[in-house]
Design a protein around this motif. Structure first.
Motif, PDB file in Angstrom:
ATOM      1  N   ILE A  62       0.841  -1.203   0.000  1.00 34.63           N
ATOM      2  CA  ILE A  62       0.000   0.000   0.000  1.00 34.63           C
ATOM      3  C   ILE A  62       0.873   1.249   0.000  1.00 34.63           C
ATOM      4  CG2 ILE A  62      -1.656   1.358   1.349  1.00 34.63           C
ATOM      5  CD1 ILE A  62      -2.918  -1.331   2.223  1.00 34.63           C
ATOM      6  N   ARG A  63       1.883   1.279   0.867  1.00 31.62           N
ATOM      7  CA  ARG A  63       2.785   2.441   0.914  1.00 31.62           C
ATOM      8  C   ARG A  63       3.541   2.592  -0.403  1.00 31.62           C
ATOM      9  NH1 ARG A  63       5.352   1.611   5.557  1.00 31.62           N
ATOM     10  NH2 ARG A  63       7.050   0.412   4.658  1.00 31.62           N
ATOM     11  N   ILE A  64       4.005   1.490  -0.964  1.00 34.31           N
ATOM     12  CA  ILE A  64       4.720   1.534  -2.248  1.00 34.31           C
ATOM     13  C   ILE A  64       3.812   2.125  -3.323  1.00 34.31           C
ATOM     14  CG2 ILE A  64       5.698   0.117  -4.103  1.00 34.31           C
ATOM     15  CD1 ILE A  64       6.610  -1.843  -1.844  1.00 34.31           C
ATOM     16  N   GLY A  65       2.593   1.620  -3.410  1.00 31.27           N
ATOM     17  CA  GLY A  65       1.655   2.118  -4.417  1.00 31.27           C
ATOM     18  C   GLY A  65       1.405   3.604  -4.269  1.00 31.27           C
ATOM     19  N   HIS A  66       1.224   4.048  -3.031  1.00 27.78           N
ATOM     20  CA  HIS A  66       0.979   5.467  -2.766  1.00 27.78           C
ATOM     21  C   HIS A  66       2.177   6.318  -3.207  1.00 27.78           C
ATOM     22  CE1 HIS A  66      -0.684   8.965  -0.762  1.00 27.78           C
ATOM     23  NE2 HIS A  66       0.514   9.180  -0.248  1.00 27.78           N
ATOM     24  N   ILE A  67       3.378   5.886  -2.844  1.00 32.77           N
ATOM     25  CA  ILE A  67       4.588   6.639  -3.213  1.00 32.77           C
ATOM     26  C   ILE A  67       4.788   6.653  -4.725  1.00 32.77           C
ATOM     27  CG2 ILE A  67       7.116   6.687  -3.050  1.00 32.77           C
ATOM     28  CD1 ILE A  67       6.758   5.546  -0.166  1.00 32.77           C
ATOM     29  N   LEU A  68       4.614   5.507  -5.363  1.00 30.59           N
ATOM     30  CA  LEU A  68       4.782   5.447  -6.825  1.00 30.59           C
ATOM     31  C   LEU A  68       3.824   6.407  -7.517  1.00 30.59           C
ATOM     32  CD1 LEU A  68       5.177   1.595  -7.427  1.00 30.59           C
ATOM     33  CD2 LEU A  68       6.963   3.341  -7.632  1.00 30.59           C
ATOM     34  N   ALA A  69       2.565   6.407  -7.073  1.00 23.74           N
ATOM     35  CA  ALA A  69       1.555   7.259  -7.708  1.00 23.74           C
ATOM     36  C   ALA A  69       1.775   8.740  -7.399  1.00 23.74           C
ATOM     37  CB  ALA A  69       0.159   6.821  -7.264  1.00 23.74           C
ATOM     38  N   GLN A  70       1.956   9.057  -6.133  1.00 24.13           N
ATOM     39  CA  GLN A  70       2.015  10.461  -5.725  1.00 24.13           C
ATOM     40  C   GLN A  70       3.349  11.139  -6.035  1.00 24.13           C
ATOM     41  OE1 GLN A  70      -0.709  12.125  -4.566  1.00 24.13           O
ATOM     42  NE2 GLN A  70      -1.828  10.233  -4.902  1.00 24.13           N
ATOM     43  N   ALA A  71       4.454  10.451  -5.785  1.00 24.65           N
ATOM     44  CA  ALA A  71       5.774  11.079  -5.934  1.00 24.65           C
ATOM     45  C   ALA A  71       6.395  10.863  -7.307  1.00 24.65           C
ATOM     46  CB  ALA A  71       6.722  10.561  -4.850  1.00 24.65           C
ATOM     47  N   HIS A  72       5.970   9.806  -8.004  1.00 26.52           N
ATOM     48  CA  HIS A  72       6.622   9.477  -9.271  1.00 26.52           C
ATOM     49  C   HIS A  72       5.681   9.510 -10.480  1.00 26.52           C
ATOM     50  CE1 HIS A  72      10.354   8.358  -7.259  1.00 26.52           C
ATOM     51  NE2 HIS A  72       9.592   7.819  -6.326  1.00 26.52           N
ATOM     52  N   GLY A  73       4.398   9.747 -10.266  1.00 31.37           N
ATOM     53  CA  GLY A  73       3.449   9.823 -11.375  1.00 31.37           C
ATOM     54  C   GLY A  73       3.207   8.499 -12.074  1.00 31.37           C
ATOM     55  N   VAL A  74       3.446   7.393 -11.373  1.00 29.87           N
ATOM     56  CA  VAL A  74       3.249   6.062 -11.943  1.00 29.87           C
ATOM     57  C   VAL A  74       1.773   5.688 -11.812  1.00 29.87           C
ATOM     58  CG1 VAL A  74       3.863   3.614 -11.701  1.00 29.87           C
ATOM     59  CG2 VAL A  74       5.606   5.380 -11.389  1.00 29.87           C
ATOM     60  N   THR A  75       1.210   5.093 -12.837  1.00 29.70           N
ATOM     61  CA  THR A  75      -0.151   4.572 -12.777  1.00 29.70           C
ATOM     62  C   THR A  75      -0.085   3.229 -12.062  1.00 29.70           C
ATOM     63  OG1 THR A  75      -0.754   5.705 -14.818  1.00 29.70           O
ATOM     64  CG2 THR A  75      -2.144   3.849 -14.146  1.00 29.70           C
ATOM     65  N   VAL A  76      -0.737   3.134 -10.901  1.00 28.94           N
ATOM     66  CA  VAL A  76      -0.615   1.950 -10.047  1.00 28.94           C
ATOM     67  C   VAL A  76      -1.906   1.144 -10.044  1.00 28.94           C
ATOM     68  CG1 VAL A  76      -0.262   1.137  -7.677  1.00 28.94           C
ATOM     69  CG2 VAL A  76       1.093   3.053  -8.568  1.00 28.94           C
ATOM     70  N   LEU A  77      -1.731  -0.153 -10.272  1.00 27.77           N
ATOM     71  CA  LEU A  77      -2.820  -1.116 -10.187  1.00 27.77           C
ATOM     72  C   LEU A  77      -2.376  -2.192  -9.206  1.00 27.77           C
ATOM     73  CD1 LEU A  77      -5.532  -2.070 -11.465  1.00 27.77           C
ATOM     74  CD2 LEU A  77      -4.143  -3.450 -12.987  1.00 27.77           C
ATOM     75  N   PHE A  78      -3.163  -2.417  -8.171  1.00 31.85           N
ATOM     76  CA  PHE A  78      -2.831  -3.451  -7.203  1.00 31.85           C
ATOM     77  C   PHE A  78      -3.324  -4.802  -7.698  1.00 31.85           C
ATOM     78  CE2 PHE A  78      -2.974   0.400  -4.596  1.00 31.85           C
ATOM     79  CZ  PHE A  78      -1.760   0.299  -3.937  1.00 31.85           C
ATOM     80  N   MET A  79      -2.546  -5.844  -7.407  1.00 31.53           N
ATOM     81  CA  MET A  79      -2.932  -7.227  -7.684  1.00 31.53           C
ATOM     82  C   MET A  79      -2.652  -8.003  -6.406  1.00 31.53           C
ATOM     83  SD  MET A  79      -1.462  -7.913 -11.529  1.00 31.53           S
ATOM     84  CE  MET A  79      -1.620  -9.660 -11.290  1.00 31.53           C
TER      85      MET A  79
END
Length: 141
Positions: A62-79
C-alpha cells in the motif's frame, strides 16, 4: 510510445509470468521488485506498476503504491489475494485486481492501466475493482 511496467511481487514464479505477459503484449518490463527498497529504486523508470500488498519486507505494498503514484506519477494497479486490505482504495491509484488472475484478466488489466496512464478512454475488465472517484468511460463511479 512503448510503456514501461514495473512488477512489484515477491513470489518469483508469479512475477516472472507477469513479466512474460507484459513483454508478449509489447510493453517493456522494467524489473521485478520484491520489496519496498527495490520497488522505489525502479520507480523513475516506470510508467505503470502492478503492485502486490504483502512482500518480502511485510505489508508494504500500500505504501509503495501510494509513493509510486504520488511522488513518481506512476499509474498503479494493485494485484492481491487480499483486496479487502485496501478498503476504499489508495489515493492516486487505479484499483485492484483480485488474485488469482487468469492470463486474460492480466492482459485486460495491463491494457486498462496503460490506457489510464495515456489518458485514453478504456473499459475496465470485469474483475477489476476501481477505487472511489475513478472514472469508467467518462462517468464517475
Amino acid at each position: 510510445m512503448k510503456r514501461k511496467i514495473l512488477v512489484v511481487e515477491d513470489e518469483i514464479f508469479v512475477a516472472t509470468e507477469i513479466e512474460h505477459v507484459i513483454e508478449e503484449m509489447g510493453f517493456t518490463a522494467v524489473g521485478i521488485a520484491a520489496d519496498e527498497r527495490s520497488a522505489l529504486s525502479l520507480a523513475a523508470q516506470a510508467d505503470v506498476a502492478l503492485v502486490d500488498l504483502n512482500l518480502q519486507d511485510g505489508p508494504t505494498g500500500i505504501r509503495i503504491g501510494h509513493i509510486l503514484a504520488q511522488a513518481h506519477g506512476v499509474t498503479v494497479l494493485f494485484m492481491t489475494a487480499n483486496p479487502s486490505q485496501l478498503g476504499d482504495g489508495v489515493p492516486g491509484t487505479v484499483g485492484v485486481l483480485p488474485k488469482p488472475v487468469t492470463d486474460r484478466d492480466l492482459r485486460a488489466a495491463v491494457a486498462y492501466a496503460v490506457a489510464r496512464h495515456d489518458a485514453t478512454e478504456a473499459t475496465p475488465p470485469p474483475r477489476l475493482k476501481l477505487f472511489n472517484g475513478q472514472k469508467v468511460a467518462g462517468v464517475a463511479n
